[in-house]
Design a protein around this motif. Sequence first.
Motif, short mmCIF file in Angstrom:
data_model
loop_
_atom_site.label_atom_id
_atom_site.label_comp_id
_atom_site.label_asym_id
_atom_site.label_seq_id
_atom_site.Cartn_x
_atom_site.Cartn_y
_atom_site.Cartn_z
N ASN A 282 0.56 -1.65 -0.74
CA ASN A 282 -0.20 -0.08 0.10
C ASN A 282 0.88 0.98 0.12
OD1 ASN A 282 -2.58 0.62 -0.35
ND2 ASN A 282 -2.62 0.50 1.60
N HIS A 283 2.47 1.11 0.20
CA HIS A 283 2.74 2.06 0.94
C HIS A 283 4.19 2.66 -0.28
CE1 HIS A 283 0.70 4.32 3.80
NE2 HIS A 283 0.50 2.84 4.26
N GLU A 285 4.88 3.19 -3.66
CA GLU A 285 4.68 3.63 -4.64
C GLU A 285 6.08 4.33 -5.85
OE1 GLU A 285 3.09 4.35 -2.28
OE2 GLU A 285 0.74 5.05 -2.45
N ASP A 286 7.11 4.42 -4.55
CA ASP A 286 8.00 4.91 -5.04
C ASP A 286 9.05 3.59 -5.76
OD1 ASP A 286 8.22 6.63 -3.90
OD2 ASP A 286 9.55 6.91 -2.28
N VAL A 292 1.21 -0.85 -7.93
CA VAL A 292 0.90 -0.32 -6.53
C VAL A 292 -0.49 0.57 -6.78
CG1 VAL A 292 1.20 1.07 -4.39
CG2 VAL A 292 3.11 -0.14 -4.84
N LYS A 296 -4.13 -1.31 -5.58
CA LYS A 296 -5.33 -0.31 -5.14
C LYS A 296 -6.32 -0.45 -5.85
CE LYS A 296 -2.10 2.73 -2.69
NZ LYS A 296 -1.50 3.83 -2.20
N GLN A 308 -4.03 0.17 8.29
CA GLN A 308 -3.11 1.33 8.90
C GLN A 308 -2.86 1.46 10.41
OE1 GLN A 308 -2.34 3.36 6.48
NE2 GLN A 308 -4.50 3.40 4.32
N LEU A 353 9.93 4.25 6.03
CA LEU A 353 9.14 3.58 5.51
C LEU A 353 7.89 2.88 6.61
CD1 LEU A 353 7.08 1.71 3.15
CD2 LEU A 353 9.65 0.83 2.54
N LYS A 356 5.06 4.43 8.52
CA LYS A 356 4.18 4.93 7.31
C LYS A 356 3.07 4.49 7.32
CE LYS A 356 6.06 6.77 3.34
NZ LYS A 356 6.17 6.11 1.73
N LEU A 357 3.78 2.75 8.30
CA LEU A 357 2.39 1.58 7.76
C LEU A 357 1.17 1.53 8.99
CD1 LEU A 357 5.74 -1.23 6.95
CD2 LEU A 357 3.69 -0.22 5.32
#
Lengths: 357, 357
Positions: A282-283, A285-286, A292, A296, A308, A353, A356-357
């Motif tokens: 989910n995180h 994208e990079d 990703v 989604k 989350q 990272l 963020k999770l």
Amino acid sequence: MKFRNFKMVDYVVYGRGSFDQLDEILAPHRKEGQPMVFLVDHFFEGKPLVARIPLRGNDKVIFADVTYEPKTTQVDGLAQSLKDEFGQVSGVIGIGGGSTMDLAKAVSLMMTNPGSSADYQGWDLVKMPGVYKAGIPTLSGTGAEVSRTTVLTGPTRKLGMNSDFTPFDQIVLDPELTTNAPANQRFYTGMDCYIHCIESLQGTYLNEFSKSYGEKALELCQYIFLEKDTWDEECDDKLMMASYAGGMSIAYSQVGVAHAVSYGLSYLLGTKHGVGNCIVMNHLEDYYPQGVAEFKRMVEKGGFDIPQGITKGLTDEQFDKMIDVSLGMKPLWENALGKDWEQIMTREKLRALYEKL
Amino acid sequence: MKFRNFKMVDYVVYGRGSFDQLDEILAPHRKEGQPMVFLVDHFFEGKPLVARIPLRGNDKVIFADVTYEPKTTQVDGLAQSLKDEFGQVSGVIGIGGGSTMDLAKAVSLMMTNPGSSADYQGWDLVKMPGVYKAGIPTLSGTGAEVSRTTVLTGPTRKLGMNSDFTPFDQIVLDPELTTNAPANQRFYTGMDCYIHCIESLQGTYLNEFSKSYGEKALELCQYIFLEKDTWDEECDDKLMMASYAGGMSIAYSQVGVAHAVSYGLSYLLGTKHGVGNCIVMNHLEDYYPQGVAEFKRMVEKGGFDIPQGITKGLTDEQFDKMIDVSLGMKPLWENALGKDWEQIMTREKLRALYEKL
């Protein structure tokens, strides 16, 4: 060797109702006085599937509690209790999802290899073939049915017993067995396969063998999770093949960032593999922008909510532990980011990272 | 069993240059005083590949004349001469196209099974595992590297030794070895794969396992033979995977009309398998309309001329022999036309088809 000499599963049977051939399949592998041991996901306790297990003589059914993923202590305990009760067994048959199948592989190996399963966490440390082992998935996606590993949480790490002795002697792929899987679990396990594919196809290790399997698995996942509007037999049939092909694609590739980070979550928080992968994906994208975005869309179409904030409030020490576990997965990082991965994925970046999770 | 319990090849290595790992791969299978026997397509006599074969001790290279496809007499003769010279051998390694690989499988089996290979033409008649056997394709398309058969022309029929003992213990998939294949032969062998796919995907036996392999092989063939304008490394890489996937797709399917009719040509006229399939496919619009149209585009793009008129001037007796051989391939016809195939494919209809070729 430059190219891995990949050990395949010996026998595969695929088909709706093929579970009913199990008695005939096991017959030639039975040894006088030694039982077949069926390790069954505790989800099936009291369910009709249990009555269909072809028990003979002193065969034993053990319901495996896979609320948490398999631990080396659990493997050692199971193997010891079977040795105490029977001396030796004819075989170990795993019926369930990835955890149950991994447990069956590990117990089979520990029926013949001395010491603790923790001694064999790593690559090619297993010295002896295990007893006969068969895998019967009741959830599709992990690829555990064809992998040469069995992921275990040990005293110091979460790592598989990777070896040529690890793959099953037999797999029974009967999509009927996945019909009544809880939708939630089915989705997370399916996403495990999808994430496998993205990581493998975008990895630096890839060759044409793994690519052709990975592409097929990806195509099946896209069809199931984006094109189909209701879950039906076709979805079960195809997801079982996606799981198989996704697992085969790992022969000359590796998983990547999602798995490496997710291992840290599982180790510290006991997060289930499929859920953990989704939380991380989910995180990402990079790293996997297209994958990703598509992931989604699959989550949205399925109507799921990826958890989350699960690392909120963790201590520095806890973050450090997750970072240690994750950075220990060197082949995964190298596959994802190339030979210079250590310059790219610093502890600071990984900490950010995880936060963020 | 309702669903075939499919025996897989034990080990597979895939990669450019993986042939150089052969010495290391064979080492654990060498037995004191017993040679490894390398059956090599005579095409390679005097070519650099021969110098790369990792000979040790009393190992022997035998160049196999595969101008004609393997015969049971050839298999029996080879096995007998090896028994006379060595008593027993450590293994048989086939290096070549489908004929050479089939020859290697059959000779391996006849090193341990009594009598003539003709006694084992059929399904599950082989009683003993053969000696260790490895297959190393130098032409891609037949799928012989993963099949459970070895097609032989015997005294009364052209039929394989189909058994669980037939698949190789090891295959080495090194696309570099196919680089210098004659364009003509490469094309006909590639078309064998393409025709496999069409027959398998449109057959009545198909299930999701075979479908996923068949679709992948088909997609690879379409890319190679329709989208690519020049033959390059990518084509060799992908055609090797197409052949593998095409072979795997036969697990739960069968070939169909093209193969059934082509067997008659090979039996009577010695037509090579790949060429024979193309000669027949060229006239199968009634059975595979889309597939035949696409096949014709591939032939045109490749600039090949499929032979015509090869049955001109044959006697009634000769037509009858071809018809007998072809109608003997019951599973192929059943797969292609369903349970009532005998009502559909009468001798008259088949005679008319043979006359067109």
